[in-house]
Scaffold this motif. Sequence first.
Motif, PDB file in Angstrom:
ATOM      1  N   MET A 190       0.839  -1.201   0.000  1.00  0.00           N
ATOM      2  CA  MET A 190       0.000   0.000   0.000  1.00  0.00           C
ATOM      3  C   MET A 190       0.871   1.247   0.000  1.00  0.00           C
ATOM      4  N   GLN A 191       0.511   2.201  -0.853  1.00  0.00           N
ATOM      5  CA  GLN A 191       1.175   3.500  -0.838  1.00  0.00           C
ATOM      6  C   GLN A 191       0.263   4.509  -0.141  1.00  0.00           C
ATOM      7  N   VAL A 192       0.819   5.267   0.785  1.00  0.00           N
ATOM      8  CA  VAL A 192       0.075   6.316   1.475  1.00  0.00           C
ATOM      9  C   VAL A 192       0.699   7.655   1.094  1.00  0.00           C
ATOM     10  N   VAL A 193      -0.156   8.636   0.750  1.00  0.00           N
ATOM     11  CA  VAL A 193       0.312   9.935   0.254  1.00  0.00           C
ATOM     12  C   VAL A 193      -0.327  11.053   1.074  1.00  0.00           C
ATOM     13  N   ASN A 194       0.480  12.044   1.408  1.00  0.00           N
ATOM     14  CA  ASN A 194       0.019  13.218   2.148  1.00  0.00           C
ATOM     15  C   ASN A 194       0.259  14.475   1.305  1.00  0.00           C
ATOM     16  N   TYR A 195      -0.797  15.273   1.135  1.00  0.00           N
ATOM     17  CA  TYR A 195      -0.717  16.530   0.387  1.00  0.00           C
ATOM     18  C   TYR A 195      -0.959  17.693   1.341  1.00  0.00           C
ATOM     19  N   LEU A 196      -0.069  18.675   1.325  1.00  0.00           N
ATOM     20  CA  LEU A 196      -0.237  19.913   2.061  1.00  0.00           C
ATOM     21  C   LEU A 196      -0.849  20.952   1.126  1.00  0.00           C
ATOM     22  N   PRO A 197      -1.161  22.166   1.584  1.00  0.00           N
ATOM     23  CA  PRO A 197      -1.705  23.178   0.687  1.00  0.00           C
ATOM     24  C   PRO A 197      -0.837  23.369  -0.561  1.00  0.00           C
ATOM     25  N   ASN A 198      -1.496  23.446  -1.712  1.00  0.00           N
ATOM     26  CA  ASN A 198      -0.895  23.525  -3.049  1.00  0.00           C
ATOM     27  C   ASN A 198      -0.351  22.182  -3.534  1.00  0.00           C
ATOM     28  N   GLY A 199      -0.482  21.145  -2.724  1.00  0.00           N
ATOM     29  CA  GLY A 199      -0.072  19.823  -3.175  1.00  0.00           C
ATOM     30  C   GLY A 199      -1.007  19.301  -4.253  1.00  0.00           C
ATOM     31  N   HIS A 200      -0.447  18.582  -5.226  1.00  0.00           N
ATOM     32  CA  HIS A 200      -1.233  18.077  -6.339  1.00  0.00           C
ATOM     33  C   HIS A 200      -0.430  17.003  -7.075  1.00  0.00           C
ATOM     34  N   TYR A 201      -1.077  16.372  -8.046  1.00  0.00           N
ATOM     35  CA  TYR A 201      -0.404  15.429  -8.947  1.00  0.00           C
ATOM     36  C   TYR A 201      -1.119  15.551 -10.284  1.00  0.00           C
ATOM     37  N   HIS A 202      -0.434  16.111 -11.275  1.00  0.00           N
ATOM     38  CA  HIS A 202      -1.054  16.331 -12.578  1.00  0.00           C
ATOM     39  C   HIS A 202      -1.426  14.991 -13.233  1.00  0.00           C
ATOM     40  N   ALA A 203      -2.274  15.064 -14.255  1.00  0.00           N
ATOM     41  CA  ALA A 203      -2.844  13.862 -14.869  1.00  0.00           C
ATOM     42  C   ALA A 203      -1.750  12.930 -15.392  1.00  0.00           C
ATOM     43  N   HIS A 204      -1.872  11.673 -15.031  1.00  0.00           N
ATOM     44  CA  HIS A 204      -0.841  10.679 -15.330  1.00  0.00           C
ATOM     45  C   HIS A 204      -1.486   9.308 -15.477  1.00  0.00           C
ATOM     46  N   LEU A 205      -0.679   8.346 -15.870  1.00  0.00           N
ATOM     47  CA  LEU A 205      -1.085   6.946 -15.939  1.00  0.00           C
ATOM     48  C   LEU A 205      -0.445   6.191 -14.789  1.00  0.00           C
ATOM     49  N   VAL A 327      -4.735  20.963  -3.327  1.00  0.00           N
ATOM     50  CA  VAL A 327      -5.337  21.188  -2.014  1.00  0.00           C
ATOM     51  C   VAL A 327      -5.275  22.688  -1.757  1.00  0.00           C
ATOM     52  N   THR A 328      -6.414  23.303  -1.587  1.00  0.00           N
ATOM     53  CA  THR A 328      -6.459  24.757  -1.385  1.00  0.00           C
ATOM     54  C   THR A 328      -6.513  25.151   0.084  1.00  0.00           C
ATOM     55  N   LYS A 329      -6.933  24.203   0.910  1.00  0.00           N
ATOM     56  CA  LYS A 329      -7.002  24.489   2.347  1.00  0.00           C
ATOM     57  C   LYS A 329      -6.914  23.184   3.125  1.00  0.00           C
ATOM     58  N   GLY A 330      -6.100  23.181   4.173  1.00  0.00           N
ATOM     59  CA  GLY A 330      -5.969  21.979   4.997  1.00  0.00           C
ATOM     60  C   GLY A 330      -4.968  20.999   4.412  1.00  0.00           C
ATOM     61  N   THR A 331      -5.151  19.743   4.743  1.00  0.00           N
ATOM     62  CA  THR A 331      -4.254  18.684   4.286  1.00  0.00           C
ATOM     63  C   THR A 331      -5.086  17.508   3.789  1.00  0.00           C
ATOM     64  N   LYS A 332      -4.468  16.683   2.977  1.00  0.00           N
ATOM     65  CA  LYS A 332      -5.175  15.561   2.366  1.00  0.00           C
ATOM     66  C   LYS A 332      -4.347  14.286   2.536  1.00  0.00           C
ATOM     67  N   TRP A 333      -5.028  13.223   2.950  1.00  0.00           N
ATOM     68  CA  TRP A 333      -4.409  11.904   3.062  1.00  0.00           C
ATOM     69  C   TRP A 333      -5.159  10.924   2.160  1.00  0.00           C
ATOM     70  N   ILE A 334      -4.418  10.190   1.345  1.00  0.00           N
ATOM     71  CA  ILE A 334      -4.998   9.114   0.546  1.00  0.00           C
ATOM     72  C   ILE A 334      -4.101   7.889   0.648  1.00  0.00           C
ATOM     73  N   ALA A 335      -4.629   6.758   0.232  1.00  0.00           N
ATOM     74  CA  ALA A 335      -3.827   5.537   0.102  1.00  0.00           C
ATOM     75  C   ALA A 335      -4.208   4.858  -1.212  1.00  0.00           C
TER      76      ALA A 335
END
Length: 355
Positions: A190-205, A327-335
């Motif tokens: 499992m990969q876990v990812v944390n994004y802070l404000p302005n965090g992003h990942y442009h469109a990819h495969l 992410v425009t406000k706060g933080t984001k966690w995904i897996a």
Amino acid sequence: MKMCSYLRNILLLVLLNEIHLHTAHGQLSDDYTGHSNADSDENAFDPHNLLKYYATSQTTKEEEVYVFPPLSRLDPGDVGTIVSVELSPGRWFDRITRAVKPPIFEIPDFLSDEECDHIINSAARNGLGTSQIYGEDNEPDPNTQDIFRVSQQTWLNRNNLGGMFLDNLQNKLSTLLNLSKEIIKGSESMQVVNYLPNGHYHAHLDSTRNTGNKPCCFQSSCPTPPGPECCRICRYATVLYFLNNVDGGGETAFPLADADENTMTRFLEGGNLAHQWRNLSNFCHNSSVVIGPKRGTAIMWYSHLMEAETNYLGEIDDYSYHGGCDVTKGTKWIANNWINAATYNERFVKSIWVD
């Protein structure tokens, strides 16, 4: 292979001839006749036993040949279709179709609050590092000053998550995707990812294209982490989990989902138009499918087609381009759980992640 079959047939003919000669002289063995013969020589040649030994040894060898389990594929129906599925005993979940090309499904409340917290806390204990990108299709556009991926990530396995937790999750995944547990257990950690404000990942495969006949990384002996010069990423499907509610932004977008053929042709030719749809910092909501982050929700989609003739891994599905909006406000966690799969030609090779 043909030479081996030819030699095998010759050996069988020789053995059958020996049986015929010994039978003619009354030299059938006790093992064949079922009767005891006190005067027989225990060391006498018995072609029947040899023939049975040969047949048994061939059967054993055939049984020892490993074959990667074939794949299956869920029918998405129409956009908006809701199917109720029992993913664990007595627990039913809605599987909502969000797109048909590729099939994209949303499963609300797939993870409980406690399960989300467990994953986040396990990731924090393990430590996170700067996220990387992999493969030529996912390199930043040279025409933009934006950083292609801004986040931190870590990888969690049985040691981090605990055996019972991982077993329960893998059982749910096996049922959700209608795939063998062997496929699920042989896939990446499992990969876990944390994004802070302005965090992003442009469109990819999520996978890399099959150029140069490189092996799938999950079936190769490449160094860890593997490089694109050694192997290719083979991820049949993705299951993404939103682990927290985000105060602003942080959607997952699919810019090409259900696009018509003319749109696909224009977008994939490159140039300014291609730059626009891949840059999710500026064009997130231009995407045809945008799913907001809601704690516990899972999104599942296929990154590859399935070969109809073989039920093994097919070509990459370009409709599956996706990414994470700013992410425009706060933080984001995904897996992410990526489901690795073999091509038909590589079906005899085991995953390196299983014994």
